[in-house]
Enzyme design. Structure first.
Site, PDB file in Angstrom:
ATOM      1  N   LYS A  65       0.819  -1.214   0.000  1.00  0.00           N
ATOM      2  CA  LYS A  65       0.000   0.000   0.000  1.00  0.00           C
ATOM      3  C   LYS A  65       0.848   1.257   0.000  1.00  0.00           C
ATOM      4  CE  LYS A  65      -4.206   1.776   0.698  1.00  0.00           C
ATOM      5  NZ  LYS A  65      -4.705   2.179  -0.588  1.00  0.00           N
ATOM      6  N   GLY A  70       5.751   0.386   6.173  1.00  0.00           N
ATOM      7  CA  GLY A  70       6.717  -0.522   5.561  1.00  0.00           C
ATOM      8  C   GLY A  70       6.968  -0.208   4.103  1.00  0.00           C
ATOM      9  N   CYS A  71       5.934   0.184   3.395  1.00  0.00           N
ATOM     10  CA  CYS A  71       6.067   0.487   1.962  1.00  0.00           C
ATOM     11  C   CYS A  71       6.852   1.769   1.744  1.00  0.00           C
ATOM     12  CB  CYS A  71       4.695   0.559   1.317  1.00  0.00           C
ATOM     13  SG  CYS A  71       3.808  -1.022   1.463  1.00  0.00           S
ATOM     14  N   THR A  72       6.688   2.724   2.643  1.00  0.00           N
ATOM     15  CA  THR A  72       7.454   3.962   2.557  1.00  0.00           C
ATOM     16  C   THR A  72       8.927   3.682   2.823  1.00  0.00           C
ATOM     17  OG1 THR A  72       5.530   5.280   3.171  1.00  0.00           O
ATOM     18  CG2 THR A  72       7.699   6.292   3.505  1.00  0.00           C
ATOM     19  N   ALA A  75      10.336   1.920  -0.304  1.00  0.00           N
ATOM     20  CA  ALA A  75      10.493   2.855  -1.416  1.00  0.00           C
ATOM     21  C   ALA A  75      11.680   3.786  -1.191  1.00  0.00           C
ATOM     22  CB  ALA A  75       9.207   3.657  -1.614  1.00  0.00           C
TER      23      ALA A  75
END
Length: 180
Positions: A65, A70-72, A75
């Site tokens: 998402k 975690g995705c930030t 990235a």
């Protein structure tokens, strides 16, 4: 609010994923297999195909998402290593169920300069065997990474990756395989 906290902590992998289920994938890609083709819109609205990068290493990472913790982290790790990937003639492509508009907002907010691809119909996720995770009415892809060789074959597959270490591990793999 409390449920959102559980989801964010679960996405980070800090606690077991209580209440989160995964639908098993029908595809199990292995190194040496031909990488499945895809054509998906990026954050700027332009379509991106695997064939656009023929002759280059392609890091195709699926994440749950936009803008989640975690995705930030994941990235930002890819962004900080982007010049090293480029030195190896590698491109980084992130894929999630989010829309191109959501990706555009994520990239603008976080200064991301690589392509994020919108896969709301799970065209690429299904082709690559990425399990669909569900939590109540939310759906998201498992955090999996695929390294595609310049020849268009799967070089390496990582399942349920650590968002803090994924970029470094993939970069080391490209480095070692480039020396062969």
């Amino acid at each position: 609010m409390r449920n959102r906290f559980k989801v964010l902590v679960g996405l980070l992998g800090l606690v077991p994923w209580y209440g989160i289920t995964a639908n098993a994938a029908d595809v199990d890609l292995q190194p040496g297999a031909k990488a499945p083709a895809f054509r998906l819109p990026s954050q700027d609205g332009t379509p991106v195909s695997l064939s656009d990068y023929r002759g280059k290493w392609v890091v195709l990472y699926f994440y749950p998402k936009d803008k989640s913790s975690g995705c930030t982290i994941q990235a930002h790790e890819y962004q900080s290593n982007l010049s090293k990937f480029e030195e190896h003639h590698a491109v980084v492509l992130g894929v999630s169920l989010d829309t191109a508009e959501s990706h555009k907002s994520f990239c603008t907010q976080d200064g991301l300069t690589f392509k994020l691809l919108a896969d709301p119909d799970r065209q690429a996720a299904t082709a690559y065997g990425v399990p669909l995770m569900t939590f109540k009415d939310m759906k998201f892809d498992e955090r999996d990474t695929f390294l595609i060789s310049p020849k268009g074959t799967i070089a390496q597959v990582w399942r349920k990756v650590d968002p803090q270490k994924d970029s470094t591990i993939v970069l080391a793999t490209i480095d070692s395989q480039s020396k062969k």
